[in-house]
Design a protein around this motif. Structure first.
Motif, PDB file in Angstrom:
ATOM      1  N   LEU A   4       4.786 -24.156  13.379  1.00 36.90           N
ATOM      2  CA  LEU A   4       4.226 -24.678  14.853  1.00 36.90           C
ATOM      3  C   LEU A   4       5.524 -25.944  15.627  1.00 36.90           C
ATOM      4  O   LEU A   4       5.531 -26.266  16.522  1.00 36.90           O
ATOM      5  CB  LEU A   4       3.068 -25.947  14.267  1.00 36.90           C
ATOM      6  N   GLN A  35       4.857 -32.803  25.464  1.00 33.77           N
ATOM      7  CA  GLN A  35       3.561 -31.958  25.424  1.00 33.77           C
ATOM      8  C   GLN A  35       2.712 -31.670  24.286  1.00 33.77           C
ATOM      9  O   GLN A  35       2.427 -31.365  23.744  1.00 33.77           O
ATOM     10  CB  GLN A  35       5.314 -30.961  24.427  1.00 33.77           C
ATOM     11  N   ASN A  38      -0.526 -31.334  25.342  1.00 36.97           N
ATOM     12  CA  ASN A  38      -0.850 -30.018  24.850  1.00 36.97           C
ATOM     13  C   ASN A  38      -2.058 -29.624  23.922  1.00 36.97           C
ATOM     14  O   ASN A  38      -1.826 -29.932  23.144  1.00 36.97           O
ATOM     15  CB  ASN A  38       0.902 -29.003  24.877  1.00 36.97           C
ATOM     16  N   GLN A  39      -3.030 -28.886  24.218  1.00 35.80           N
ATOM     17  CA  GLN A  39      -4.012 -28.822  23.873  1.00 35.80           C
ATOM     18  C   GLN A  39      -3.009 -27.520  21.838  1.00 35.80           C
ATOM     19  O   GLN A  39      -3.825 -27.811  20.924  1.00 35.80           O
ATOM     20  CB  GLN A  39      -4.866 -27.530  23.371  1.00 35.80           C
ATOM     21  N   THR A  40      -2.173 -26.935  22.815  1.00 35.83           N
ATOM     22  CA  THR A  40      -1.151 -26.112  21.573  1.00 35.83           C
ATOM     23  C   THR A  40      -1.002 -27.631  20.398  1.00 35.83           C
ATOM     24  O   THR A  40      -1.013 -26.476  19.226  1.00 35.83           O
ATOM     25  CB  THR A  40      -0.741 -25.424  21.825  1.00 35.83           C
ATOM     26  N   PHE A  41      -0.640 -28.527  20.680  1.00 39.38           N
ATOM     27  CA  PHE A  41       0.169 -28.957  19.868  1.00 39.38           C
ATOM     28  C   PHE A  41      -1.050 -30.491  19.352  1.00 39.38           C
ATOM     29  O   PHE A  41      -0.974 -31.474  18.099  1.00 39.38           O
ATOM     30  CB  PHE A  41       1.529 -29.819  20.063  1.00 39.38           C
TER      31      PHE A  41
END
Length: 914
Positions: A4, A35, A38-41
């Motif tokens: 990740l 960043q 962002n929903q990724t992180f």
């Protein structure tokens, strides 16, 4: 780094590539923060992990380098700026070197910082065009393996441009270090391979290297080469007088009495002016590793060690001369004859004209990263050596088998080298250090055993390596796979199949060499690597501990012990720069050593901070020396520096802004119980006086306790039954004298913090009616056999540095931490801050910290099963406004020897020096 975070780094890398230059720390962190939305992180990356990514990107894109601090003598008069304006200083040699640094890929900011710092040094070493007689002494304090050679090579180039005609570099006490330094001077200043110049075949003599590739008009003359130290006959053949040449003359010599004697005789025979018996040309002397062998450690006042006397005689031969000592461990230099008067000070090598502290670039892989910020990633503990290779052993100790930890370290190095090759770093060098004995004979046996291990792995890979997963049936390859899983499975580019495919090329290239003063020793020749680079496992002792650079050092196995700061820091060859493979670096070390290095980092950080404070206060080098000597740690350095006398030495000790802790206590059951009672009586008396306990996250705090109660406790508490303290730093007389002088003002009211360990697997104990979780700590096994508990190795630090923030308000803590952040050149707040910042908070009370400790030792059974742990204390003293700020303490060197043992004398060092 987990997948990740690697993904976050990759995305931010693209983002910041689109940003306008210059790239700053703020821009990098802003891009990361964007960043993280962002929903990724989002919610998956902690603040510490985000900071880890930010620092990695900073190192890749914006390596910075601070300019350091300068402490000058009062009579300093700058000359360089006027000389440049008047055209008296050229740019030929420095211009070539600057081009070489750019070609090597150093960031522009680092080259510019090197330019600025070397100008500051040059401005202080004396104007070579000033024809009056002068002699200057200075010191440059850097970090181990942080670029001191680059700095003084730049200084040499600039000194030559300014008009210095003789430059002498004294480079360590071993041939391998002298040869390595000569090669670097060849590359950065001379521009030709001096080893080739010395070759008998004239057709092979000319080889242009380094700076010579840019301009070949004015090659300096070198009277030494990479094959041979200074020789009178060779020097006379080259020139009869220094003054005959219009170009600079340079010598790179070993710090050896015979070499210095030859140089002195040659100068007297050929270059002194008959009328004055002095050399008229200006001379610059660079003393690399200046704290080693240069210092006058003779025990009688009228004696001077040979090398110290010869260096002083060499300087005295010149009408104009300057001595600049370069070191990462300046303790001995600061302690040059601590009892001297002013006249003697002027005669010795004390840096009386200037002391300059160099800041390491932001990508420096130093003690902060290894032992504090990323300890879990880089440090592996050695705890399996005592049966086969004990810390203390004799010269004839057999090495029939290797500790399992050493086998694992060797395999880790092979795997790490394979990963580096898979990353495209096969042309770079890779080294492993094994420093496990001071005896060259034992080092030889270790080399043989390690070579056997590497040979077995090489044979297994040659036969089985190409069989894919089936190769894991081979025990040697299976062992490599197990190390990969344990150490590197999550590393970037570390897929096992890719590693296995690279093992053959790694093992074919791998060499196991001995680096010491024995006839078996082999040179660490990194010029022979070619397109594949050198892969080497170096086994040694003292030779590996002083200045020698191990290119691409990736894995270290360090099984040594010493109390001396300079010895330990110089043994830390694992510090330096690790571009593209920092995540693969591992250090195997005993638990005691980890504590020591963390503690020494704090001591060195204190020294650099103090240097900056002295600069702001416009203090002189003598005042800086006195300030360092008054630090409590000076007791050890001073006594050890004078160990041969066996006399009592008066030392002025200052306790302001310092922490004193009990970490050495005699194993005596009745006394240990009495100490517990003393602590409980103190807290009971505090409550009776109206002070209430306030529960904190890490313990209980009592605020505003009278100094009389503190003094009563310190009088009752004993580190041993007799009158002599186990540790002189906790001597009641030393502490009482200091507190007495301030009891009516600065130290009238105290805070007491009863600290609890944060370990959840430890059961709490009852102490003075409080539930206290004890600290479980290792102890020194050898000292325990003699009846002394030495907690936390020998680092004299038991709990967290954050314990010293107790008694301050949240705002005071936040302000102190912000002040500390702003004082750093990178203006970042590290995970572990220097606790001195809490002691400097204006108006704060002194702090007594009480801790219960559970020693990990069978010997504690002799103290009785009912013992509620061992009570240890720490005293955190605030700043002091009282003049002087010190108390006198008498150090008995015989007692110091009993405590810490004789300073380690290397067998190989003696053999090489005589």
């Amino acid at each position: 780094m987990n997948p990740l975070l690697r993904a976050l780094e990759g995305i931010v890398q693209i983002d910041i590539g689109l940003l306008p230059k210059p790239l700053t720390a703020e821009k990098i962190r802003a891009a990361i923060a964007e960043q993280l939305k962002n929903q990724t992180f989002s919610g998956k990356v902690s603040a510490d992990e985000a900071e880890q990514v930010a620092r990695l990107l900073e190192e890749k894109h914006g390596i910075s380098m601070g300019l350091g601090a300068i402490v000058d003598a009062k009579d300093f008069v700058p000359w360089l700026n006027d000389a440049k304006i008047n055209g008296d200083v050229g740019d030929f040699y420095w211009g070539r070197y600057r081009q070489l640094l750019f070609k090597k890929g150093l960031p522009k900011s680092v080259i510019e910082a090197t330019d600025t710092v070397t100008d500051k040094v040059l401005d202080r070493i004396g104007n070579p065009r000033d024809l009056s007689r002068w002699s200057r002494r200075g010191m440059v304090v850097g970090h181990v393996q942080s670029g001191k050679t680059q700095n003084y090579t730049g200084l040499i180039c600039k000194a030559a441009d300014a008009g210095y005609r003789l430059i002498v570099v004294i480079a360590g006490i071993h041939n391998n270090l002298r040869n390595q330094t000569q090669a670097r001077i060849d590359e950065g200043f001379i521009g030709r391979d001096t080893g080739r110049l010395a070759h008998a075949n004239k057709a092979q003599r000319q080889k242009i290297i380094g700076v010579g590739q840019f301009d070949q008009r004015e090659f300096p003359v070198s009277l030494t080469n990479t094959l041979r130290d200074f020789n009178k006959a060779t020097a006379t053949t080259n020139t009869s007088q220094i003054g005959q040449y219009n170009v600079p003359v340079v010598l790179v010599i070993k710090k050896n009495s015979s070499t210095l004697k030859n140089l002195l005789e040659w100068l007297k025979e050929h270059s002194v002016h008959q009328g004055t018996q002095m050399v008229s040309q200006p001379m610059l002397l660079i003393d690399d590793e200046a704290d080693n062998a240069s210092i006058n450690t003779a025990y009688a006042r009228d004696e001077v060690t040979r090398i110290n006397g010869q260096i002083r005689e060499l300087l005295s031969l010149f009408h104009r001369s300057c001595y600049v000592g370069y070191t990462a461990t300046p303790f001995a230099n600061i302690f040059i004859d601590p009892d001297t008067d002013d006249e003697a000070l002027k005669q010795d090598l004390f840096p009386r004209h200037f002391i300059i502290g160099l800041d390491a670039p932001s990508n420096y892989f130093g003690a902060q990263k290894v032992f504090l910020d990323a300890r879990d990633q880089h440090v592996r503990l050695i705890d399996d050596n005592e049966d086969v290779l004990p810390m203390k052993h004799k010269i004839d100790h057999p090495v029939d088998v290797l500790p399992g930890s050493l086998l694992k370290a060797v395999r880790a190095f092979i795997v790490a080298r394979a990963i580096r090759n898979a990353r495209g770093q096969q042309a770079a060098h890779a080294s492993m250090l094994v420093n496990a004995s001071r005896f060259t004979d034992v080092q030889g046996r270790l080399r043989s055993r390690i070579a056997d291990v590497v040979g077995r792995i090489r044979d297994a890979v040659a036969v089985e390596g190409g069989k894919g997963r089936a190769a894991l049936h081979n025990p040697e390859i299976a062992a490599l796979h197990a190390v990969w899983e344990e150490q590197y499975a999550n590393a970037e580019g570390a897929d096992w199949s890719a590693i296995q495919a690279r093992l053959h090329e790694v093992l074919v290239a791998a060499r196991v060499v001995e680096v010491n003063a024995s006839k078996r020793s082999q040179a660490l020749d990194y010029d022979q690597g070619g397109e594949h680079g050198v892969t080497v496992i170096a086994i040694g002792g003292f030779s590996l501990s002083r200045g020698l650079t191990l290119e691409g050092l990736t894995v270290s196995y360090f099984l040594r012990n010493s109390i001396m700061y300079d010895t330990l820091m110089q043994m830390g060859r694992w510090f330096g720069y690790r571009p593209g493979y920092e995540d693969l670096c591992r250090v195997w070390i005993p638990a005691d050593g980890v504590g020591w290095y963390a503690h020494i980092h704090e001591a060195m950080d204190d020294l650099q901070t103090q240097l900056k404070r002295m600069e702001l206060a416009k203090a002189t080098p003598e005042q800086f020396g006195l300030a360092v000597r008054s630090h409590p740690e000076s007791l050890i350095v001073t006594a050890r520096n004078k160990m041969g006398t066996g006399k009592e030495l008066p030392v002025k000790v200052g306790l302001a802004e310092n922490l004193i802790e009990t970490t050495r206590i005699v194993l005596d059951g009745p006394q240990l119980r009495a100490n517990i009672r003393a602590g409980e009586s103190l807290l009971a008396a505090a409550v009776k006086s109206g002070v209430c306990a306030v529960e904190r996250s890490r313990g209980n705090l009592f605020q505003g306790v009278g100094v009389d109660l503190i003094m009563d406790f310190l009088r009752e508490y004993r580190t041993e039954p007799g009158a002599r303290p186990v540790n002189p730093l906790t001597d009641p007389k030393l502490i009482n004298d200091y507190i007495d002088a301030r009891a009516g003002s600065e130290l009238e009211k105290w805070d007491i913090f009863v600290a609890s360990s944060t370990r959840r697997d430890m059961k709490s104990l009852t102490f003075a009616g409080l539930d206290v979780v004890p600290y479980e700590l290792s102890v020194d096994t050898d000292l325990a056999k003699s009846g002394i508990l030495a907690f936390s190795g020998a680092s004299r630090r038991i709990g967290s540095s954050e314990d010293e923030s107790e008694g301050l308000t949240d705002k005071q803590i936040a302000d102190a931490r912000e002040t500390f952040r702003l004082s750093r050149d990178d203006q970042k707040l590290p995970k572990t801050v220097n606790p001195r910042i809490y002691r400097q908070v204006s108006g704060r009370r002194p702090l007594l910290i009480l801790r219960l400790v559970k020693p990990k030792l069978e010997a504690t059974r002799s103290t009785g099963d009912a013992l509620h742990g061992v009570l240890a204390w720490g005293l955190s003293f605030p700043s002091s406004q009282i003049g002087g700020g010190t108390v006198e303490y008498i150090v008995n060197t015989i007692r110091m020897r009993e405590m810490f043992g004789e300073e380690e004398i290397e067998e190989e060092a003696l053999g090489d020096a005589e």
